[in-house]
Design a protein around this motif. Structure first.
Motif, PDB file in Angstrom:
ATOM      1  N   SER A 139       0.850  -1.261  -0.015  1.00  0.00           N
ATOM      2  CA  SER A 139      -0.075  -0.029   0.024  1.00  0.00           C
ATOM      3  C   SER A 139       0.945   1.168  -0.088  1.00  0.00           C
ATOM      4  CB  SER A 139      -0.979   0.168   1.140  1.00  0.00           C
ATOM      5  OG  SER A 139      -0.172   0.203   2.459  1.00  0.00           O
ATOM      6  N   ALA A 140       0.283   2.349  -0.439  1.00  0.00           N
ATOM      7  CA  ALA A 140       0.939   3.683  -0.335  1.00  0.00           C
ATOM      8  C   ALA A 140      -0.027   4.596  -0.284  1.00  0.00           C
ATOM      9  CB  ALA A 140       1.915   3.837  -1.442  1.00  0.00           C
ATOM     10  N   ARG A 141       0.430   5.982   0.203  1.00  0.00           N
ATOM     11  CA  ARG A 141      -0.461   7.002   0.375  1.00  0.00           C
ATOM     12  C   ARG A 141       0.389   8.349   0.034  1.00  0.00           C
ATOM     13  NH1 ARG A 141      -1.777   8.316   6.548  1.00  0.00           N
ATOM     14  NH2 ARG A 141       0.230   8.443   7.363  1.00  0.00           N
ATOM     15  N   ALA A 142      -0.453   9.541  -0.387  1.00  0.00           N
ATOM     16  CA  ALA A 142       0.295  10.710  -0.473  1.00  0.00           C
ATOM     17  C   ALA A 142       0.515  10.940   1.215  1.00  0.00           C
ATOM     18  CB  ALA A 142      -0.664  11.866  -1.213  1.00  0.00           C
ATOM     19  N   PRO A 143       1.613  12.187   1.195  1.00  0.00           N
ATOM     20  CA  PRO A 143       1.920  12.127   2.625  1.00  0.00           C
ATOM     21  C   PRO A 143       0.635  12.954   3.328  1.00  0.00           C
ATOM     22  CG  PRO A 143       3.660  13.036   1.071  1.00  0.00           C
ATOM     23  CD  PRO A 143       2.574  12.614   0.295  1.00  0.00           C
ATOM     24  N   TYR A 144       0.743  12.270   4.545  1.00  0.00           N
ATOM     25  CA  TYR A 144      -0.467  12.571   5.480  1.00  0.00           C
ATOM     26  C   TYR A 144      -1.927  12.631   5.164  1.00  0.00           C
ATOM     27  CZ  TYR A 144       3.655  14.355   7.918  1.00  0.00           C
ATOM     28  OH  TYR A 144       4.899  14.668   8.450  1.00  0.00           O
ATOM     29  N   ALA A 145      -2.199  11.908   3.901  1.00  0.00           N
ATOM     30  CA  ALA A 145      -3.428  11.737   3.112  1.00  0.00           C
ATOM     31  C   ALA A 145      -4.163  10.751   4.113  1.00  0.00           C
ATOM     32  CB  ALA A 145      -3.347  11.034   1.810  1.00  0.00           C
ATOM     33  N   ASP A 146      -5.534  10.742   4.072  1.00  0.00           N
ATOM     34  CA  ASP A 146      -6.370  10.072   4.729  1.00  0.00           C
ATOM     35  C   ASP A 146      -7.046   8.858   3.843  1.00  0.00           C
ATOM     36  OD1 ASP A 146      -7.978   9.155   7.077  1.00  0.00           O
ATOM     37  OD2 ASP A 146      -9.841   9.975   6.464  1.00  0.00           O
ATOM     38  N   GLU A 147      -6.241   8.613   2.636  1.00  0.00           N
ATOM     39  CA  GLU A 147      -6.628   7.477   1.988  1.00  0.00           C
ATOM     40  C   GLU A 147      -5.323   6.879   1.388  1.00  0.00           C
ATOM     41  OE1 GLU A 147      -7.612   9.688  -2.329  1.00  0.00           O
ATOM     42  OE2 GLU A 147      -9.130   9.717  -0.560  1.00  0.00           O
ATOM     43  N   CYS A 148      -5.433   5.708   1.061  1.00  0.00           N
ATOM     44  CA  CYS A 148      -4.386   4.952   0.528  1.00  0.00           C
ATOM     45  C   CYS A 148      -4.808   3.981  -0.419  1.00  0.00           C
ATOM     46  CB  CYS A 148      -3.645   4.166   1.639  1.00  0.00           C
ATOM     47  SG  CYS A 148      -4.361   2.849   2.588  1.00  0.00           S
ATOM     48  N   TRP A 149      -3.919   3.596  -1.507  1.00  0.00           N
ATOM     49  CA  TRP A 149      -4.048   2.463  -2.391  1.00  0.00           C
ATOM     50  C   TRP A 149      -3.537   1.334  -1.849  1.00  0.00           C
ATOM     51  CZ3 TRP A 149      -7.121   3.350  -6.499  1.00  0.00           C
ATOM     52  CH2 TRP A 149      -7.061   4.454  -7.107  1.00  0.00           C
ATOM     53  N   VAL A 150      -4.453   0.216  -1.780  1.00  0.00           N
ATOM     54  CA  VAL A 150      -4.030  -1.116  -1.181  1.00  0.00           C
ATOM     55  C   VAL A 150      -4.110  -2.097  -2.273  1.00  0.00           C
ATOM     56  CG1 VAL A 150      -5.981  -1.514  -0.037  1.00  0.00           C
ATOM     57  CG2 VAL A 150      -3.743  -2.675   0.651  1.00  0.00           C
ATOM     58  N   THR A 151      -3.208  -3.250  -2.405  1.00  0.00           N
ATOM     59  CA  THR A 151      -3.593  -4.131  -3.333  1.00  0.00           C
ATOM     60  C   THR A 151      -4.836  -4.933  -2.853  1.00  0.00           C
ATOM     61  OG1 THR A 151      -2.146  -5.553  -2.137  1.00  0.00           O
ATOM     62  CG2 THR A 151      -1.143  -4.808  -4.141  1.00  0.00           C
ATOM     63  N   ALA A 152      -5.451  -5.203  -4.143  1.00  0.00           N
ATOM     64  CA  ALA A 152      -6.956  -6.063  -3.993  1.00  0.00           C
ATOM     65  C   ALA A 152      -6.371  -7.414  -3.613  1.00  0.00           C
ATOM     66  CB  ALA A 152      -7.437  -5.966  -5.398  1.00  0.00           C
ATOM     67  N   ALA A 153      -7.618  -8.153  -2.928  1.00  0.00           N
ATOM     68  CA  ALA A 153      -7.457  -9.534  -2.378  1.00  0.00           C
ATOM     69  C   ALA A 153      -6.795 -10.283  -3.660  1.00  0.00           C
ATOM     70  CB  ALA A 153      -8.654  -9.812  -1.785  1.00  0.00           C
TER      71      ALA A 153
END
Length: 212
Positions: free
Chosen positions: A33-47
């Protein structure tokens, strides 16, 4: 050659291919997973995604505060809780790499701690924590990992399961994952030779002037 830049999903896809090629995970094990600095959302790999076959459609956008999926009909990784708990505990973290590296897990299984034996290990890893065994997917996995990294630790071994490596960028998380497995491999080889490694001096390992 500089590390891949741009969309975080492209960076994670690059990382996923590299860690599979390096043997740090097989099949659809592990998640990123990763997010922009201090963002309240992230990209995470799907199951169920294979880390060496990722593209932008392989990720789910998730809100960190409540775990809500914000788009993409795919379900996020079953270890979503690990990622969310870590981001909540460490506002400075922008990338999380969860893998199943063989040497790391072998040492854990035989009760041998990973020794930080080189200056690269000191610079990139500093220290390695270990959490007790909890079956994968349980909420306790994330809670224990978040507690273990709350003091600034960036590499956590999830006993009999894998590792959680964190950083402020995808590139640095990638490097730390590689150095964690390298440290484990050197520790294991030294044990095979009957000459356990001596760690770097503690006062030097934690010095502010440690450089790679």
């Amino acid at each position: 050659m500089h590390y891949r830049t741009g969309d975080l999903r492209d960076q994670l896809a690059h990382l996923g291919h590299a860690v599979v090629q390096a043997g740090l995970v097989v099949g659809s094990g592990g998640n990123l997973s990763a997010r922009a600095p201090y963002a309240d959302e992230c990209w995470v790999t799907a199951a169920g995604t294979w880390l060496d076959r990722l593209d932008r459609g392989s990720f789910v956008r998730v809100r960190i505060t409540d775990g809500a999926a914000l788009d993409n009909g795919a379900a996020p990784s079953s270890e979503l809780g690990l990622h969310l708990a870590t981001y909540r505990a460490r506002p400075d973290v922008n990338a999380i790499v969860h893998l199943h590296p063989q040497s790391v897990l072998l040492l854990d299984a035989v009760g041998a701690p990973i020794v930080l034996a080189t200056t690269d290990h000191a610079f990139y890893l500093r220290r390695v924590a270990t959490t007790p065994f909890v079956p994968p997917g349980r909420p306790e996995v994330g809670a224990l990992a978040a507690a273990a990294c709350a003091d600034g630790t960036n590499c956590v071994v999830l006993s009999r399961h894998g590792c959680s490596v964190i950083a402020d960028s995808v590139e640095l998380a990638h490097k730390r994952a590689f150095y964690l497995e390298e440290a484990a491999q050197l520790t294991y080889r030294a044990l095979l030779l009957g000459r356990p490694l001596d760690p770097l001096p503690t006062d030097w390992l934690h010095a502010d002037n440690v450089t790679a």
